[in-house]
Every structure is written in structure tokens, then in C-alpha cells.
Scaffold this motif. Structure first.
Motif, PDB file in Angstrom:
ATOM      1  N   SER A 115      42.662  26.639  41.588  1.00 18.11           N
ATOM      2  CA  SER A 115      43.674  26.194  42.548  1.00 18.11           C
ATOM      3  C   SER A 115      44.109  27.371  43.404  1.00 18.11           C
ATOM      4  O   SER A 115      44.188  28.504  42.919  1.00 18.11           O
ATOM      5  CB  SER A 115      44.894  25.630  41.809  1.00 18.11           C
ATOM      6  N   THR A 116      44.409  27.099  44.667  1.00 17.31           N
ATOM      7  CA  THR A 116      45.006  28.140  45.509  1.00 17.31           C
ATOM      8  C   THR A 116      46.512  27.949  45.630  1.00 17.31           C
ATOM      9  O   THR A 116      47.154  28.586  46.473  1.00 17.31           O
ATOM     10  CB  THR A 116      44.359  28.168  46.906  1.00 17.31           C
ATOM     11  N   LEU A 117      47.086  27.094  44.783  1.00 13.66           N
ATOM     12  CA  LEU A 117      48.550  27.095  44.658  1.00 13.66           C
ATOM     13  C   LEU A 117      48.965  28.387  43.969  1.00 13.66           C
ATOM     14  O   LEU A 117      48.199  28.958  43.184  1.00 13.66           O
ATOM     15  CB  LEU A 117      49.009  25.897  43.801  1.00 13.66           C
ATOM     16  N   PRO A 118      50.206  28.860  44.237  1.00 15.37           N
ATOM     17  CA  PRO A 118      50.666  30.022  43.482  1.00 15.37           C
ATOM     18  C   PRO A 118      50.754  29.710  41.994  1.00 15.37           C
ATOM     19  O   PRO A 118      51.279  28.659  41.617  1.00 15.37           O
ATOM     20  CB  PRO A 118      52.064  30.310  44.063  1.00 15.37           C
TER      21      PRO A 118
ATOM     22  N   MET B 219      48.169  35.016  22.714  1.00 19.10           N
ATOM     23  CA  MET B 219      46.943  35.626  22.186  1.00 19.10           C
ATOM     24  C   MET B 219      45.985  35.998  23.338  1.00 19.10           C
ATOM     25  O   MET B 219      46.426  36.616  24.286  1.00 19.10           O
ATOM     26  CB  MET B 219      46.300  34.722  21.128  1.00 19.10           C
ATOM     27  N   ALA B 220      44.708  35.611  23.277  1.00 15.71           N
ATOM     28  CA  ALA B 220      43.784  35.913  24.385  1.00 15.71           C
ATOM     29  C   ALA B 220      44.088  34.923  25.504  1.00 15.71           C
ATOM     30  O   ALA B 220      43.375  33.948  25.706  1.00 15.71           O
ATOM     31  CB  ALA B 220      42.343  35.780  23.919  1.00 15.71           C
ATOM     32  N   ALA B 221      45.145  35.207  26.238  1.00 14.22           N
ATOM     33  CA  ALA B 221      45.770  34.196  27.106  1.00 14.22           C
ATOM     34  C   ALA B 221      45.089  34.114  28.458  1.00 14.22           C
ATOM     35  O   ALA B 221      45.527  34.710  29.426  1.00 14.22           O
ATOM     36  CB  ALA B 221      47.256  34.520  27.263  1.00 14.22           C
ATOM     37  N   HIS B 222      44.027  33.316  28.507  1.00 15.67           N
ATOM     38  CA  HIS B 222      43.319  33.175  29.781  1.00 15.67           C
ATOM     39  C   HIS B 222      43.725  31.915  30.535  1.00 15.67           C
ATOM     40  O   HIS B 222      43.120  31.596  31.551  1.00 15.67           O
ATOM     41  CB  HIS B 222      41.805  33.210  29.557  1.00 15.67           C
ATOM     42  N   LEU B 223      44.740  31.190  30.028  1.00 17.26           N
ATOM     43  CA  LEU B 223      45.094  29.909  30.665  1.00 17.26           C
ATOM     44  C   LEU B 223      45.530  30.098  32.121  1.00 17.26           C
ATOM     45  O   LEU B 223      45.048  29.382  33.007  1.00 17.26           O
ATOM     46  CB  LEU B 223      46.204  29.209  29.871  1.00 17.26           C
ATOM     47  N   ALA B 224      46.438  31.037  32.368  1.00 14.92           N
ATOM     48  CA  ALA B 224      46.922  31.203  33.747  1.00 14.92           C
ATOM     49  C   ALA B 224      45.771  31.589  34.674  1.00 14.92           C
ATOM     50  O   ALA B 224      45.672  31.077  35.796  1.00 14.92           O
ATOM     51  CB  ALA B 224      48.028  32.258  33.796  1.00 14.92           C
ATOM     52  N   GLY B 225      44.900  32.459  34.212  1.00 15.91           N
ATOM     53  CA  GLY B 225      43.760  32.853  35.030  1.00 15.91           C
ATOM     54  C   GLY B 225      42.804  31.697  35.270  1.00 15.91           C
ATOM     55  O   GLY B 225      42.277  31.534  36.374  1.00 15.91           O
TER      56      GLY B 225
ATOM     57  N   LEU C 205      50.178  39.512  27.339  1.00 20.53           N
ATOM     58  CA  LEU C 205      50.643  40.179  28.559  1.00 20.53           C
ATOM     59  C   LEU C 205      49.467  40.769  29.331  1.00 20.53           C
ATOM     60  O   LEU C 205      49.302  40.537  30.530  1.00 20.53           O
ATOM     61  CB  LEU C 205      51.653  41.278  28.203  1.00 20.53           C
ATOM     62  N   LEU C 206      48.641  41.521  28.613  1.00 19.81           N
ATOM     63  CA  LEU C 206      47.515  42.170  29.293  1.00 19.81           C
ATOM     64  C   LEU C 206      46.493  41.139  29.770  1.00 19.81           C
ATOM     65  O   LEU C 206      45.935  41.260  30.867  1.00 19.81           O
ATOM     66  CB  LEU C 206      46.867  43.207  28.371  1.00 19.81           C
ATOM     67  N   SER C 207      46.260  40.117  28.966  1.00 18.85           N
ATOM     68  CA  SER C 207      45.300  39.080  29.370  1.00 18.85           C
ATOM     69  C   SER C 207      45.771  38.347  30.617  1.00 18.85           C
ATOM     70  O   SER C 207      44.973  37.945  31.463  1.00 18.85           O
ATOM     71  CB  SER C 207      45.114  38.055  28.244  1.00 18.85           C
ATOM     72  N   THR C 208      47.076  38.165  30.727  1.00 15.89           N
ATOM     73  CA  THR C 208      47.613  37.381  31.843  1.00 15.89           C
ATOM     74  C   THR C 208      47.762  38.222  33.103  1.00 15.89           C
ATOM     75  O   THR C 208      47.466  37.765  34.208  1.00 15.89           O
ATOM     76  CB  THR C 208      48.982  36.772  31.449  1.00 15.89           C
ATOM     77  N   VAL C 209      48.223  39.452  32.945  1.00 13.13           N
ATOM     78  CA  VAL C 209      48.561  40.260  34.120  1.00 13.13           C
ATOM     79  C   VAL C 209      47.339  40.920  34.758  1.00 13.13           C
ATOM     80  O   VAL C 209      47.321  41.151  35.970  1.00 13.13           O
ATOM     81  CB  VAL C 209      49.634  41.319  33.758  1.00 13.13           C
ATOM     82  N   GLN C 210      46.321  41.209  33.963  1.00  8.86           N
ATOM     83  CA  GLN C 210      45.210  42.026  34.467  1.00  8.86           C
ATOM     84  C   GLN C 210      44.127  41.169  35.122  1.00  8.86           C
ATOM     85  O   GLN C 210      42.947  41.256  34.767  1.00  8.86           O
ATOM     86  CB  GLN C 210      44.613  42.851  33.317  1.00  8.86           C
ATOM     87  N   MET C 211      44.534  40.376  36.113  1.00  5.10           N
ATOM     88  CA  MET C 211      43.560  39.516  36.789  1.00  5.10           C
ATOM     89  C   MET C 211      42.719  40.319  37.779  1.00  5.10           C
ATOM     90  O   MET C 211      43.250  41.111  38.557  1.00  5.10           O
ATOM     91  CB  MET C 211      44.281  38.391  37.520  1.00  5.10           C
ATOM     92  N   PRO C 212      41.427  40.093  37.779  1.00  5.14           N
ATOM     93  CA  PRO C 212      40.571  40.759  38.759  1.00  5.14           C
ATOM     94  C   PRO C 212      40.912  40.314  40.188  1.00  5.14           C
ATOM     95  O   PRO C 212      41.444  39.220  40.392  1.00  5.14           O
ATOM     96  CB  PRO C 212      39.161  40.290  38.374  1.00  5.14           C
ATOM     97  N   THR C 213      40.595  41.175  41.143  1.00  7.82           N
ATOM     98  CA  THR C 213      40.891  40.901  42.557  1.00  7.82           C
ATOM     99  C   THR C 213      40.322  39.553  43.001  1.00  7.82           C
ATOM    100  O   THR C 213      39.181  39.215  42.688  1.00  7.82           O
ATOM    101  CB  THR C 213      40.289  42.018  43.422  1.00  7.82           C
ATOM    102  N   GLY C 214      41.150  38.819  43.738  1.00  9.88           N
ATOM    103  CA  GLY C 214      40.703  37.550  44.307  1.00  9.88           C
ATOM    104  C   GLY C 214      41.341  36.337  43.674  1.00  9.88           C
ATOM    105  O   GLY C 214      41.413  35.278  44.297  1.00  9.88           O
ATOM    106  N   ILE C 215      41.790  36.471  42.411  1.00  8.90           N
ATOM    107  CA  ILE C 215      42.389  35.338  41.693  1.00  8.90           C
ATOM    108  C   ILE C 215      43.736  35.803  41.146  1.00  8.90           C
ATOM    109  O   ILE C 215      43.842  36.210  39.982  1.00  8.90           O
ATOM    110  CB  ILE C 215      41.483  34.851  40.532  1.00  8.90           C
ATOM    111  N   PRO C 216      44.796  35.771  41.972  1.00 10.55           N
ATOM    112  CA  PRO C 216      46.068  36.330  41.515  1.00 10.55           C
ATOM    113  C   PRO C 216      46.826  35.417  40.557  1.00 10.55           C
ATOM    114  O   PRO C 216      46.786  34.194  40.672  1.00 10.55           O
ATOM    115  CB  PRO C 216      46.857  36.487  42.824  1.00 10.55           C
ATOM    116  N   VAL C 217      47.513  36.070  39.607  1.00 11.05           N
ATOM    117  CA  VAL C 217      48.482  35.394  38.734  1.00 11.05           C
ATOM    118  C   VAL C 217      49.755  36.240  38.753  1.00 11.05           C
ATOM    119  O   VAL C 217      49.709  37.432  38.433  1.00 11.05           O
ATOM    120  CB  VAL C 217      47.961  35.269  37.286  1.00 11.05           C
TER     121      VAL C 217
END
Ligand code: RP5
Length: 162
Positions: free
Chosen positions: A78-81, A66-72, A98-110
Motif C-alpha cells: 500500500s502507498t497509504l502511510p 518478535m520478528a515484526a515484519h507486519l508493518a513492512g 523495534l529494529l525489525s519495524t524501524v529498519q525498513m529499506p529505502t522505498g518502503i517507509p514505515v
């Protein structure tokens, strides 16, 4: 070897996580699995991410739907991958996650894998750990070779029978 930390937002995500766990077991990679939600248990999710490096983790996998902000949210602490797995929901079939997880703003990669991509998430985690583990790298190379051999065997069978 460093551990892989697996977090799912809900036990309803378990079928996806089971695919990741099977791969980690296959490669004898130590792991922990937890249910921490970015919105239902945000303090626990934050604390796990904040302490993950000193607790012996090398890579974190976060699966949510759903509104999947967990990975972000994990990546924010954490700066672990961090590898994100979008999970399928009934209404939007995983496009929301998919969109919630992949579309991370610059600086915090997932690093986002496919919807429901538990196995690939674990393989990517293994590849990250293998950067500093030659034995694990050799096991990954052997699996690639075995997978390729299996496809070529199917090719021979198809070519002979059709
Ligand atoms: C997310 O909401 C979870 O990751 C899950 O994919 C989705 C639905 O959760 P449940 O209502 O099934 O617990 O937080």
C-alpha cells in the motif's frame, strides 16, 4: 473522514492496540481493527493492505512483536502511510520488534513509534488525517493545550509543596 486501519499480528498484541483505539475514540476518528499476521495469515494481511485505499482507509497502523515484519509487509502492499508499533516480547523486551519495524529499506517507509506506543501511533494517524481536516486539526491543538495546562498545573503544585 477516512478510516484508520489497525492490524495486529496476534491477539496477544491487544493491550497495545487498546491504547490506540482509546485515542481514536477520543477524537471520533473512524477505525477498523483486525488480526492479520504477516506469517500466519499472509494472504489476508496482503489483501487488506492492497484494498485499503479503495476501502476508505487513510492511514494504516500495524502492531507486531518478535520478528515484526507486519508493518513492512503492509507497507509493501500500500502507498497509504503506514505506522508501525513494535510490541514487547518476553525474551528481548521489544528490541527485536523495534529494529525489525524501524529498519525498513529505502522505498518502503514505515513510521515507527516507540515500543508499545499505541497512543502515539493513533495520534500520528490523527495528525496525518488532520492535514486535510481543519476540524480534526483544531481538536488536536486543543488536546495539546490541555496536556500542557495539566503539566503546568503539576508544576505549580510541586513548586508550592516542596
Ligand atoms: C507476532 O508474534 C505477534 O505480533 C506477536 O506480538 C508475537 C507473538 O504472537 P503470539 O505467539 O502471542 O500469538 O506475530
Amino acid at each position: 473522514m477516512k478510516k484508520v486501519g489497525i492490524i495486529m499480528g496476534s491477539d496477544s498484541d491487544l493491550p497495545v492496540i487498546e491504547k490506540a483505539v482509546a485515542v481514536l475514540k477520543q477524537f471520533e476518528i473512524p477505525y477498523e481493527v483486525h488480526i492479520y499476521s504477516a506469517h500466519r495469515t499472509p494472504v489476508e494481511a496482503r489483501d487488506f493492505a492492497l484494498n485499503a485505499r479503495e476501502n476508505g482507509f487513510g492511514v494504516l497502523i500495524a502492531a507486531a512483536g518478535m520478528a515484526a515484519h507486519l508493518a513492512g509487509a503492509v507497507a509493501a502492499n500500500s502507498t497509504l502511510p503506514v505506522i508501525g508499533i513494535p510490541c514487547q516480547s518476553k525474551v528481548l523486551e521489544g528490541m527485536d520488534a523495534l529494529l525489525s519495524t524501524v529498519q525498513m529499506p529505502t522505498g518502503i517507509p514505515v513510521a515507527t513509534v516507540a515500543i508499545g506506543g499505541g497512543a502515539n501511533a493513533a495520534l500520528l494517524a490523527a495528525e496525518i488525517l488532520a492535514v486535510s481536516d481543519d476540524d480534526l486539526a483544531a481538536r488536536l491543538d486543543a488536546k495539546r493545550a490541555a496536556d500542557a495546562a495539566a503539566v503546568l498545573e503539576k508544576d505549580r503544585t510541586i513548586a508550592a509543596n516542596l
